[in-house]
Design a protein around this motif. Structure first.
Motif, PDB file in Angstrom:
ATOM      1  N   ALA A  88       2.858   1.445  -8.189  1.00 48.44           N
ATOM      2  CA  ALA A  88       0.999   1.508  -8.646  1.00 48.44           C
ATOM      3  C   ALA A  88       0.488   1.058  -9.775  1.00 48.44           C
TER       4      ALA A  88
ATOM      5  N   ALA B  41      -4.028   4.112 -10.836  1.00 53.15           N
ATOM      6  CA  ALA B  41      -2.505   3.269 -11.374  1.00 53.15           C
ATOM      7  C   ALA B  41      -1.991   4.017 -11.494  1.00 53.15           C
TER       8      ALA B  41
ATOM      9  N   VAL C 117      -3.113   1.582  -0.528  1.00 56.33           N
ATOM     10  CA  VAL C 117      -4.182   1.083  -1.536  1.00 56.33           C
ATOM     11  C   VAL C 117      -3.728  -0.171  -1.273  1.00 56.33           C
TER      12      VAL C 117
ATOM     13  N   LEU D 183      -2.003  -1.543 -10.635  1.00 52.49           N
ATOM     14  CA  LEU D 183      -3.640  -1.547  -9.988  1.00 52.49           C
ATOM     15  C   LEU D 183      -4.576  -1.418 -11.083  1.00 52.49           C
TER      16      LEU D 183
ATOM     17  N   ALA E 105      -9.094  -2.921  -6.094  1.00 50.83           N
ATOM     18  CA  ALA E 105      -8.858  -2.737  -5.031  1.00 50.83           C
ATOM     19  C   ALA E 105      -9.226  -2.079  -3.330  1.00 50.83           C
TER      20      ALA E 105
ATOM     21  N   ARG F 162       2.822  -8.332  -7.629  1.00 48.28           N
ATOM     22  CA  ARG F 162       2.570  -7.572  -8.486  1.00 48.28           C
ATOM     23  C   ARG F 162       1.618  -7.525  -9.955  1.00 48.28           C
TER      24      ARG F 162
ATOM     25  N   ALA G 240      -5.542  -4.773 -11.540  1.00 51.72           N
ATOM     26  CA  ALA G 240      -6.092  -5.897 -10.052  1.00 51.72           C
ATOM     27  C   ALA G 240      -7.200  -5.825 -10.687  1.00 51.72           C
TER      28      ALA G 240
ATOM     29  N   LEU H 120      -9.712   1.912 -11.145  1.00 46.21           N
ATOM     30  CA  LEU H 120      -8.187   1.335 -11.554  1.00 46.21           C
ATOM     31  C   LEU H 120      -7.349   2.041 -11.752  1.00 46.21           C
TER      32      LEU H 120
ATOM     33  N   SER I   1      -3.688  -3.665  -3.783  1.00 47.20           N
ATOM     34  CA  SER I   1      -4.456  -4.342  -4.652  1.00 47.20           C
ATOM     35  C   SER I   1      -4.336  -5.281  -4.990  1.00 47.20           C
TER      36      SER I   1
ATOM     37  N   TYR J 191      -1.149 -10.162 -11.963  1.00 51.61           N
ATOM     38  CA  TYR J 191      -2.025 -10.394 -11.901  1.00 51.61           C
ATOM     39  C   TYR J 191      -2.929 -11.560 -12.780  1.00 51.61           C
TER      40      TYR J 191
END
Ligand SMILES: Cc1cc2nc3c(=O)[nH]c(=O)nc-3n(C[C@H](O)[C@H](O)[C@H](O)COP(=O)(O)O)c2cc1C
Length: 176
Positions: free
Chosen positions: A71, A65, A150, A74, A80, A19, A77, A61, A152, A21
């Protein structure tokens, strides 16, 4: 008890939800390979009802989110992939077949991301009615499409160790 030390099954145990990135792109070839894996999933009567929207625009995105607290990742990310099913295409036009096919595709996609060293997480959409409606509007999905999840994706910014969740109490021999 762990079930296996086998390399191939160990690969499955190594897939974890990522979760966080770090900066870095997920290129178009990588996305195509993820989608090829997703579309290799089992599908009732091989209807392949899955449809995918690849989202890279930062604004979209960010909107995804805000769908719900789970979420939020996102927003950071790189890309997605919104996994949808077309009810007009699903076997017997049944939502259950659509969901089973799309869930299988989503898991394949997550495993393919793991194989490519990417970080990925499943973000739930269906069966939240308001979430389904918002995603349909945001992505201009046709009326017969149902957004299911979704995924991510990004370069991993955290590590999660392989683990087994094997539980013998969840299994009976021959009858329950
Ligand atoms: C139907 C479904 C919906 C999920 N929705 C979310 C979500 O919205 N946000 C999230 O962070 N994780 C979500 N997950 C991921 C689970 O939280 C995660 O798979 C679970 O905690 C097991 O951890 P692991 O994936 O690292 O093995 C979802 C998983 C499934 C199957």
């Amino acid at each position: 008890m762990t079930t296996t030390t086998d390399d191939n099954l160990g690969f499955i145990l190594g897939r974890r939800s990522i979760r966080v990135y770090s900066p870095g792109e997920v290129n178009a070839l990588a996305v195509t390979r993820l989608l090829e894996a997703a579309m290799a999933a089992p599908s009732a009567m091989t209807r392949d009802p899955w449809r995918f929207v690849v989202v890279r625009e930062r604004q979209t995105l960010s909107k995804l989110a805000t769908l719900h607290p789970g979420a939020a990742m996102l927003a950071s990310a790189a890309v997605a992939i919104v996994v949808c099913g077309d009810l007009d295409v699903a076997f017997e036009r049944h939502i259950s077949y659509l969901l089973q096919d799309c869930a299988a595709a989503t898991e394949n996609l997550l495993l393919a991301a793991h194989a490519q060293g990417l970080g990925a997480c499943w973000v739930g959409i269906h069966p939240g009615e308001a979430l389904v409606k918002r995603v349909k509007e945001l992505l201009s999905l046709p009326a017969s499409f149902v957004p299911v999840a979704v995924v991510s994706l990004g370069q991993p910014g955290e590590q999660a160790p392989p683990r087994t969740r094997y539980n013998a109490a969840h299994v009976r021999a021959e009858r329950w």
